[in-house]
Write an enzyme that holds these catalytic residues in place. Structure first.
Site, mmCIF file in Angstrom:
data_model
loop_
_atom_site.group_PDB
_atom_site.id
_atom_site.type_symbol
_atom_site.label_atom_id
_atom_site.label_comp_id
_atom_site.label_asym_id
_atom_site.label_seq_id
_atom_site.Cartn_x
_atom_site.Cartn_y
_atom_site.Cartn_z
ATOM 1 N N GLU A 306 0.827 -1.207 0.000
ATOM 2 C CA GLU A 306 0.000 0.000 0.000
ATOM 3 C C GLU A 306 0.858 1.252 0.000
ATOM 4 O OE1 GLU A 306 -2.952 0.044 3.111
ATOM 5 O OE2 GLU A 306 -4.118 -1.537 2.138
ATOM 6 N N GLU A 398 -6.048 -7.427 -1.110
ATOM 7 C CA GLU A 398 -6.417 -7.340 0.313
ATOM 8 C C GLU A 398 -7.725 -6.585 0.439
ATOM 9 O OE1 GLU A 398 -3.353 -5.826 3.114
ATOM 10 O OE2 GLU A 398 -4.965 -4.629 4.014
#
Ligand code: IDC
Length: 480
Positions: A306, A398
């Site tokens: 991320e 995710e």
């Protein structure tokens, strides 16, 4: 089309045993070069570039069966150093290098082989060692080492060992090597598929949750297609023990392969959010895992979990430096690239997917990451995913059923709306997390991983029950 039921774990074990027997039977036939050998034969091949190289070594035992081995050799040049290795415990003293077997490859029957390797550095020159010993016995059956290639054109590395594919209708057996086609993830028949599975929690904290029983449950009871291996880089992760974490990831790749599941290797950067902070670590890590796993069909690489607080241009530049390292070893693997704003396609930063659509990563066989937490991210994120999915290959590596903290209550309506959308668009996904952490996103109740039971409703949280019901419906993988 409805596929036959997944074979049971028992069937998979038997298939593995048959493969092992085949190997042992053929090894009983004396190898052609046995008469020249006293103890062992070693092949040592490298691919090298300015200052660095990957070495792949195959050891063949031509003497009596051993249970535990030590390989020794000496570097010819003073500037050669072993860096990160795999499938052995590596050490170096002066020029002398030692590789000790690890638990799963120590037993070597007469005639059996095993493959190990390492990434190293060199300064003046990088000649191959010429003499090897196995448990102190000279490997006179050694084949001639190869000459290192010119720095810019490394040759293909020796393929590492691959677990025989399990028989039956596992996700990997059906779909084989994946590739990106158009905006989809496609199987070996060039047909779009969707993989559905679970992410580990940080393997530095929850290693106890990833054992034979829990992974059997994931493959057979959940009928998952995919295991995401979340290897944090900071927070007591990879940066504290690069070799150890590389080995742990490789071991989980093997566990997934043995059960016919794909393995998504997640370089779990989070804080700091700029992936270039970890660029050197990423290159080292992905050089090692891609060299070691190149021959496997079940590996997908996720190079930055991320990115945050950083522009798309910076993420793209990072990707264009890491992807060639992977491609040098494993040219056909799918690579998934994180996106801006915690892999929100930029939406959480007030941007949108156009920055990627207009300026994609300059590499083939690449997908882009989108993450969501159902209680925090709703209609405007879903709309952007639907719009972007027509232009970009997306992979939800995710997501959580709860809010972005990973905790709190399950948002059932939003979670189902998301999963319906992903199913309709054939976007692959991994849910956060297959662990027993006391937080809303965990699928297993606290304490589960201290026991040995992972099946049945008693071990599941509200999130786990919802996600298992969604994952275990029959897959619809095209077979032609
Ligand atoms: C969270 C875990 C939590 C842990 C924390 C540490 O759920 O137990 O203490 O990381 O950093 C992400 C990240 C993922 C987060 C998750 C929930 O990829 O690492 O896990 N999340 O906050 N992005 C959005 C949410």
């Amino acid at each position: 089309m409805k596929l036959p039921a997944r074979p049971s774990r028992r069937t998979l074990l038997m298939a593995g045993a048959v493969g092992a027997l085949t190997v042992a039977a053929s090894a009983a036939v004396p190898p052609a070069d046995a008469q020249a050998a006293t103890g062992c034969a070693v092949t040592y091949t490298t691919s090298s570039w300015t200052g660095g190289f990957t070495a792949n070594i195959t050891i063949k035992n031509l003497g009596d069966a051993v249970d535990g081995w030590t390989l020794g050799f000496a570097f010819p040049d003073a500037g050669q150093r072993v860096g990160q290795g795999w499938s052995a415990t590596w050490s170096q003293a002066g020029a002398a290098v030692t590789a000790r077997s690890v638990s799963w490859n120590g037993a070597l029957a007469t005639g059996a082989s095993t493959s190990i390797g390492f990434n190293g550095t060199w300064s003046a020159a990088n000649p191959a060692p010429t003499a090897f010993t196995l448990n102190g016995t000279a490997c006179t059956g050694a084949t001639t080492p190869t000459t290192p290639p010119p720095p810019t054109t490394p040759p293909p590395t020796t393929p590492p060992p691959t677990t025989p594919p399990p028989g039956g209708q596992t996700p990997v057996a059906i779909n084989g090597q994946l590739r990106v086609c158009g905006v989809n993830l496609c199987n070996q028949y060039g047909r779009p598929i969707q993989l559905r599975g679970m992410s580990t929690h940080g393997i530095q904290w929850f290693a106890r949750c990833y054992n034979d029983a829990s992974l059997d449950a994931l493959a057979d009871d959940w009928r998952a297609d995919l295991l995401r291996i979340a290897m944090y880089v900071q927070e007591d992760g990879y940066e504290t023990d690069p070799a150890g974490f590389t080995n742990r990831v490789n071991a989980l790749v093997d566990e997934a392969e043995q059960r016919g599941m794909y393995a998504l290797i997640d370089f779990h950067t989070l804080t700091p959010g700029d992936p270039t902070y970890n660029l050197d670590r990423a290159k080292t890590f992905f050089a090692a895992v891609s060299a070691r796993n190149a021959a496997k069909k079940n590996v997908i690489y996720e190079i930055a979990n991320e990115p945050n607080g950083v522009s798309w241009a910076t993420i793209k530049s990072y990707a264009e430096q890491v992807i060639p390292v992977i491609r040098a070893n494993d040219p056909d693997a799918v690579v998934v690239v994180g996106t801006r704003g915690w892999s929100s396609l930029g939406v959480s930063d007030g941007s949108n997917a156009n920055e990627v659509i207009d300026n994609p990563v300059n590499a083939a066989n690449v997908m882009y990451t989108f993450h969501f937490y159902a209680a925090s991210h709703r209609d405007n994120y879903r709309a952007e995913v639907e719009r972007a999915a027509a232009r970009l290959p997306l992979f939800v590596t995710e997501f959580g059923t709860v809010d972005y903290t990973g905790d709190g209550g399950v948002d059932v309506a939003s979670s189902n709306a998301w999963i319906d959308l992903l199913d309709r668009l054939k976007i692959s996904y991994a849910n956060w997390t297959y662990s027993d952490k006391a937080e809303g996103s965990a699928a297993l109740r606290p304490g589960t991983c201290a026991g040995s039971t992972y099946t049945g409703p008693g071990v599941l949280t509200e999130s786990g029950a919802l996600i298992r019901d969604r994952i275990r419906t029959p897959d619809n993988f095209p077979t032609a």
